[in-house]
Design a protein around this motif. Sequence first.
Motif, short mmCIF file in Angstrom:
data_model
loop_
_atom_site.label_atom_id
_atom_site.label_comp_id
_atom_site.label_asym_id
_atom_site.label_seq_id
_atom_site.Cartn_x
_atom_site.Cartn_y
_atom_site.Cartn_z
N ALA A 117 -28.12 35.56 -1.99
CA ALA A 117 -29.14 36.56 -2.63
C ALA A 117 -29.84 35.67 -3.57
N GLY A 118 -31.08 36.15 -3.55
CA GLY A 118 -32.00 35.39 -4.76
C GLY A 118 -33.36 36.09 -4.64
N PRO A 119 -34.08 35.60 -5.93
CA PRO A 119 -35.51 36.05 -6.01
C PRO A 119 -36.36 35.71 -4.60
N LEU A 120 -35.91 34.18 -4.36
CA LEU A 120 -36.90 33.74 -3.43
C LEU A 120 -35.87 32.89 -2.19
N GLN A 121 -36.16 32.98 -1.17
CA GLN A 121 -35.22 32.13 -0.05
C GLN A 121 -36.47 31.71 0.95
N ALA A 122 -35.94 30.65 1.45
CA ALA A 122 -36.86 29.93 2.51
C ALA A 122 -36.17 29.42 3.59
N TRP A 123 -35.91 29.84 4.83
CA TRP A 123 -35.19 29.47 5.86
C TRP A 123 -35.98 28.71 6.82
N GLY A 124 -36.50 27.69 7.04
CA GLY A 124 -37.40 27.01 8.03
C GLY A 124 -36.94 26.50 9.32
N ALA A 125 -37.05 26.88 10.50
CA ALA A 125 -36.54 26.17 11.90
C ALA A 125 -37.36 25.21 12.30
N SER A 126 -38.47 25.32 12.20
CA SER A 126 -39.34 24.50 13.18
C SER A 126 -40.93 24.09 12.21
N SER A 127 -40.82 24.36 11.03
CA SER A 127 -42.11 24.14 10.31
C SER A 127 -42.35 22.65 9.68
N ARG A 128 -43.57 22.10 10.09
CA ARG A 128 -44.05 20.85 9.61
C ARG A 128 -45.24 20.97 8.95
N PHE A 129 -45.52 19.36 8.38
CA PHE A 129 -46.90 19.33 7.94
C PHE A 129 -47.36 20.40 6.76
N GLU A 130 -48.59 20.82 6.65
CA GLU A 130 -48.95 21.64 5.71
C GLU A 130 -48.68 23.16 5.56
N ARG A 131 -48.13 23.60 6.73
CA ARG A 131 -47.65 24.90 6.76
C ARG A 131 -46.18 25.06 6.98
N ARG A 132 -45.52 25.67 5.77
CA ARG A 132 -44.07 25.72 5.98
C ARG A 132 -43.63 27.22 5.86
N MET A 133 -43.09 27.64 7.18
CA MET A 133 -42.87 29.05 7.33
C MET A 133 -41.31 29.23 7.07
N THR A 134 -40.85 30.45 7.22
CA THR A 134 -39.59 30.76 6.68
C THR A 134 -39.20 31.90 8.07
N GLU A 135 -38.00 31.83 8.54
CA GLU A 135 -37.37 32.57 9.42
C GLU A 135 -37.10 33.73 8.47
N ARG A 136 -36.85 34.96 9.42
CA ARG A 136 -36.48 36.28 8.62
C ARG A 136 -34.87 36.34 8.10
N ALA A 137 -34.20 35.27 8.51
CA ALA A 137 -32.65 35.19 7.99
C ALA A 137 -32.39 33.68 7.99
N PRO A 138 -31.25 33.63 7.07
CA PRO A 138 -30.84 32.30 7.06
C PRO A 138 -30.50 31.50 8.64
#
Length: 243
Positions: A13-34
């Motif tokens: 739990a936290g104010p912000l989380q970021a769980w990327g599985a395939s992001s690279r370069f300038e666009r860093r996405m996050t999945e909807r769950a860890p």
Amino acid sequence: MSERTAVLTLCLAGPLQAWGASSRFERRMTERAPTKSGVLGLLAAAEGRDRGADLSDLAALTFAVRLDQPGTRVRDYQTAHHGDTGKSMPVSERFYLSDAVFVVAVEGRETLIDALYTAVRAPTFLPFLGRRSCPPSRPIDMGVHRGGLWRALRAEPWQASAWFQRRRVRERRIELEVITDLVAGDGPGDAVRDQPLSFDPRHRRYGLREVHSTAVTVANPLGVSRRTPDLPSQHDPMGLLED
């Protein structure tokens, strides 16, 4: 005789989380769950493992995540300048989950699970929720369970924030989505590339993992009955208006 298994549960739990599985370069996405790679990275850091260390024991853990409070995806951007030339670097987009709460469960050999529980209670490297800029807002260690992964997920109380629980105050029981490893007989699933093979920064490697979504039901601690309570038989709503 094979070693007994156990389950470690974590609250993320936290104010912000970021769980990327395939992001690279300038666009860093996050999945909807860890992701499994993100959580196993957290556990490896808690144990103080080197980035080039063998991960086969962690990768063999059965993994599941319960979505207690899905959160909202938000977008940020970052600018930077080259340290030597001063030249502007490309603007990068960063996506995060805001106000999300998850319960993660990992199941494996009892001795390994007990060691991981000890590590998260006194971590060598502090945990973060996917990125170093995302610290947890609560202690992450919940406990060790015997009796299987699904029993542990049903036993852990709903971890959503009180304001989020109050939105569903009319529900005594809450159905929560669970994303878990696909096993034989579970039906069709989805492939995600978050099975860690190596965290070596010179050559990070991830394999495919089959997952599927299901659900468990837990109690709502703020839930109330839908039935309207009976009014007192002698109640007279006009009594105060009489002389």
